[in-house]
Structure formats: C-alpha cells, structure tokens
Design a protein around this motif. Structure first.
Motif, PDB file in Angstrom:
ATOM      1  N   TYR A   1       6.925 -10.773  -4.706  1.00  0.00           N
ATOM      2  CA  TYR A   1       7.425  -9.365  -3.945  1.00  0.00           C
ATOM      3  C   TYR A   1       9.018 -10.446  -3.386  1.00  0.00           C
ATOM      4  O   TYR A   1       8.953 -10.063  -2.166  1.00  0.00           O
ATOM      5  CB  TYR A   1       6.378  -8.668  -2.927  1.00  0.00           C
TER       6      TYR A   1
ATOM      7  N   LYS B   1      11.356  -8.550  -1.688  1.00  0.00           N
ATOM      8  CA  LYS B   1      11.710  -8.018  -0.467  1.00  0.00           C
ATOM      9  C   LYS B   1      10.644  -8.196   0.101  1.00  0.00           C
ATOM     10  O   LYS B   1      11.349  -6.725   1.132  1.00  0.00           O
ATOM     11  CB  LYS B   1      12.281  -6.539  -1.418  1.00  0.00           C
ATOM     12  N   LEU B   2      10.307  -8.758   0.241  1.00  0.00           N
ATOM     13  CA  LEU B   2       8.977  -8.766   1.330  1.00  0.00           C
ATOM     14  C   LEU B   2       9.186  -8.634   2.783  1.00  0.00           C
ATOM     15  O   LEU B   2      10.174  -9.630   2.635  1.00  0.00           O
ATOM     16  CB  LEU B   2       7.694  -9.699   0.226  1.00  0.00           C
ATOM     17  N   GLU B   3       9.272  -8.247   3.629  1.00  0.00           N
ATOM     18  CA  GLU B   3       9.018  -8.288   5.085  1.00  0.00           C
ATOM     19  C   GLU B   3       7.578  -8.134   5.380  1.00  0.00           C
ATOM     20  O   GLU B   3       6.370  -7.628   5.342  1.00  0.00           O
ATOM     21  CB  GLU B   3      10.462  -7.055   5.585  1.00  0.00           C
TER      22      GLU B   3
ATOM     23  N   GLU C   1       6.728  -6.545   8.020  1.00  0.00           N
ATOM     24  CA  GLU C   1       5.569  -5.094   8.240  1.00  0.00           C
ATOM     25  C   GLU C   1       5.017  -5.284   6.613  1.00  0.00           C
ATOM     26  O   GLU C   1       4.378  -3.826   6.777  1.00  0.00           O
ATOM     27  CB  GLU C   1       6.329  -4.160   8.796  1.00  0.00           C
ATOM     28  N   ASN C   2       5.629  -5.293   5.555  1.00  0.00           N
ATOM     29  CA  ASN C   2       4.836  -4.755   4.046  1.00  0.00           C
ATOM     30  C   ASN C   2       3.249  -4.845   4.264  1.00  0.00           C
ATOM     31  O   ASN C   2       2.894  -4.691   3.355  1.00  0.00           O
ATOM     32  CB  ASN C   2       5.584  -5.484   2.940  1.00  0.00           C
ATOM     33  N   ARG C   3       3.231  -5.787   4.593  1.00  0.00           N
ATOM     34  CA  ARG C   3       1.816  -6.807   4.898  1.00  0.00           C
ATOM     35  C   ARG C   3       0.713  -5.739   5.997  1.00  0.00           C
ATOM     36  O   ARG C   3      -0.737  -6.702   5.480  1.00  0.00           O
ATOM     37  CB  ARG C   3       1.760  -8.266   5.766  1.00  0.00           C
TER      38      ARG C   3
ATOM     39  N   ASN D   1       0.736   0.062   4.420  1.00  0.00           N
ATOM     40  CA  ASN D   1       2.336   0.582   4.439  1.00  0.00           C
ATOM     41  C   ASN D   1       2.480  -0.146   3.205  1.00  0.00           C
ATOM     42  O   ASN D   1       3.498   0.462   2.407  1.00  0.00           O
ATOM     43  CB  ASN D   1       2.758  -1.036   5.697  1.00  0.00           C
ATOM     44  N   THR D   2       1.648  -0.948   2.260  1.00  0.00           N
ATOM     45  CA  THR D   2       1.894  -1.078   1.010  1.00  0.00           C
ATOM     46  C   THR D   2       0.788  -1.226   0.091  1.00  0.00           C
ATOM     47  O   THR D   2      -0.454  -1.876   0.150  1.00  0.00           O
ATOM     48  CB  THR D   2       2.403  -2.961   0.932  1.00  0.00           C
TER      49      THR D   2
ATOM     50  N   ASN E   1       0.037   7.026   1.365  1.00  0.00           N
ATOM     51  CA  ASN E   1      -0.130   5.715   2.518  1.00  0.00           C
ATOM     52  C   ASN E   1      -1.222   6.015   3.667  1.00  0.00           C
ATOM     53  O   ASN E   1      -1.909   5.477   3.803  1.00  0.00           O
ATOM     54  CB  ASN E   1       1.272   5.056   3.050  1.00  0.00           C
TER      55      ASN E   1
END
Length: 291
Positions: A144, A146-148, A150-152, A181-182, A201
């Motif tokens: 991923y 573009k993983l940040e 908050e995506n987790r 979130n994802t 979501n």
C-alpha cells in the motif's frame, strides 16, 4: 485522525485474583444484582462484567483453524490465532485493556464502563458502555504505497445490556457500531482484485448472548452478532459461537466452537468468514487469569 480523539481509550493492562467464585453468583447486601456473567466475555462478545477496582487480569485466547481441514493440519490445531490481553480495573465501574492478536497482527485498546446496574427491586438491567480502537499492523507500505497510520485504524462502540433472570440464566443484547478506515478489496484465487470492496466503512450490528449455569462451576455460553448493513457481495458471515465456562477459583477457562477466527471486535463483527453449514468451525478457548 479526528475519530481517534472521540475514543478516549486507556491502553493499560489488567486482571484480578480475588475470589472470582464469590463474585460469580452472589448478590451484594445492597440493591445491586452482581455478576450476570462469570467472565469478561461471553465467548466473543463482551459481557457486562467488569474488573474490580485494582484487579489485574491476563487473558490468553486461541482460535484454531477450521475443523473441516481434516488431518492436513490436524483439524485446525496446527494453525492458531493467538491473542494476549491485559486488563485493569481503575474503578469498580471502569475497566481498560490492551491486546495483541495474530489476526491481521492487530493491536487494540479498549475501555468498558458501567452506566447503570441491575437492582433487586429496581432497575431491571445492567447497562455498560464499551469503546475500542484497533490498529492493523499487517498492512505493509510495499503493498500500500500511500499507506498512512490512520488507514490502519478501526473503531467500535457498543452498548451492552444484560439481565440476570435467575442464579442460572443471564441474557445480553449489544447494539454495535464500528468503522473501518480501510476495507480490503475482494481478491480472486490468484490474489488479483476481483472487485472493489462494496462495504460501507460505517457498519452496524446487533449482538446477543447468554449464559446458563448447569453446575456449581460450569455454565453453557452462546453468542451471535447480526450484521445490519453488510453489502450483498460481501464474502463475510455473522459470527456464532457456543461453548462452556469452567470456574476454578483463580481463573476462568472458556472452551468453545466458533466460525470466527478474529478476537478483536471489528474483526469478529466485520470479518468472520467461516460458515457453520460448511463445517468451517474453529475450536477455541479463552484462559482468564486473575493476579
């Protein structure tokens, strides 16, 4: 990240050793009805039991693989998800936990707090609030880009409503909201994206469960959660679990069968993949130890 601040969770360990037997089926001298459930969870679903003030708990939980795999992995025993959880009772009405699970390498923290207690000649229910936040540590940046952080994250809010009808029978219902979130896409057998995940979501479920005491130290437990807005193309199912609790003084040993291999709330509510009708049933246990 704004949602993160809505969940004022305290990642602190806990669990208790003082006379679980005396808590399980007794009623205090005051008007409160105590201990509708002997353990902090019914099976997967949080119960309305809280740790006592100053009590420190350790929970070791396993969910093996599905028994329909046969001898290939010895009916699922060779492939287990494990969760280690610590809980602490800050007040008699306030319990916090932190846990680590093998399922999606999840780290979760939660807070459980009593709002109203059942009374012998008064209010007929115990009402407890529960909030948790989970971090999916399995997601990798190489998969991923573009993983940040908050995506987790995923969040859960539940209202646990129980009634102890008799010394033997207790029931609970749990309206639940959770947000992921994802949402992972649906993949084909070659791990190629078959279709984008159609799930919203924001998700809703209604949990229900109960305990029936059939011997001094034994009870039969069962819980189920109905997802209320699952996408029609979803590959996931509703979690259903049955088992027994054994109280042995210093700890509670819960043994059960379930179609969910996830143990944190967003996992079993939203990502249960097993089907009882297909034999996709996992043996599991929760070992609850009080120190």
């Amino acid at each position: 990240m704004k949602k993160l601040f809505l969940f004022l969770l305290f990642p602190i360990c806990a669990f208790s050793q003082n006379s679980l037997l005396s808590e399980i089926d007794t009623v205090k001298a005051d008007t409160k009805v105590e201990s509708a459930f002997k353990s902090l969870k019914i099976v997967n679903l949080e119960s309305t039991k809280l740790a006592g003030k100053g009590d420190f708990y350790l929970v070791v939980a396993h969910r093996f693989d599905y028994v329909n795999h046969g001898f290939d992995d010895f009916f699922g025993i060779d492939n287990a998800n494990t969760q280690i959880k610590f809980l602490y009772g800050f007040k008699d009405w306030l319990t916090v936990h932190i846990a680590r699970s093998g399922f999606e390498e999840t780290i979760d923290s939660g807070i459980k707090y009593r709002l109203v207690a059942q009374e012998k000649e008064g209010f007929p229910f115990t009402i407890v609030g529960f909030n948790s936040i989970a971090i999916n540590a399995e997601m990798k940046v190489e998969n991923y880009p573009k993983l940040e952080f908050e995506n987790r994250l995923s969040y859960v809010t539940q209202v646990l409503i129980s009634r102890k009808f008799t010394d033997k029978l207790s029931l609970e219902i749990a309206p639940s909201y959770f947000h992921e979130n994802t949402l992972k896409d649906i993949l084909d057998e070659n791990n190629a994206v078959l279709t984008p995940n159609p799930q919203n979501n924001d998700q809703f479920a209604i949990g229900m469960g109960g305990r029936y005491k059939f011997a001094k130290r034994w009870s039969f437990n069962m819980d189920y959660a109905a997802h209320l807005n699952r996408a029609s193309q979803s590959i996931y199912t509703n979690p259903f679990s049955v088992g027994v609790d054994l109280e042995t003084g210093g700890h509670v040993f819960q043994m059960h069968f379930t179609n969910s291999r996830a143990m944190h709330e967003a996992g079993y509510l939203g990502k249960t993949s097993g089907s009882w009708s297909k034999g996709e049933i996992a043996f599991g246990f929760n070992l609850v130890r009080v120190f």
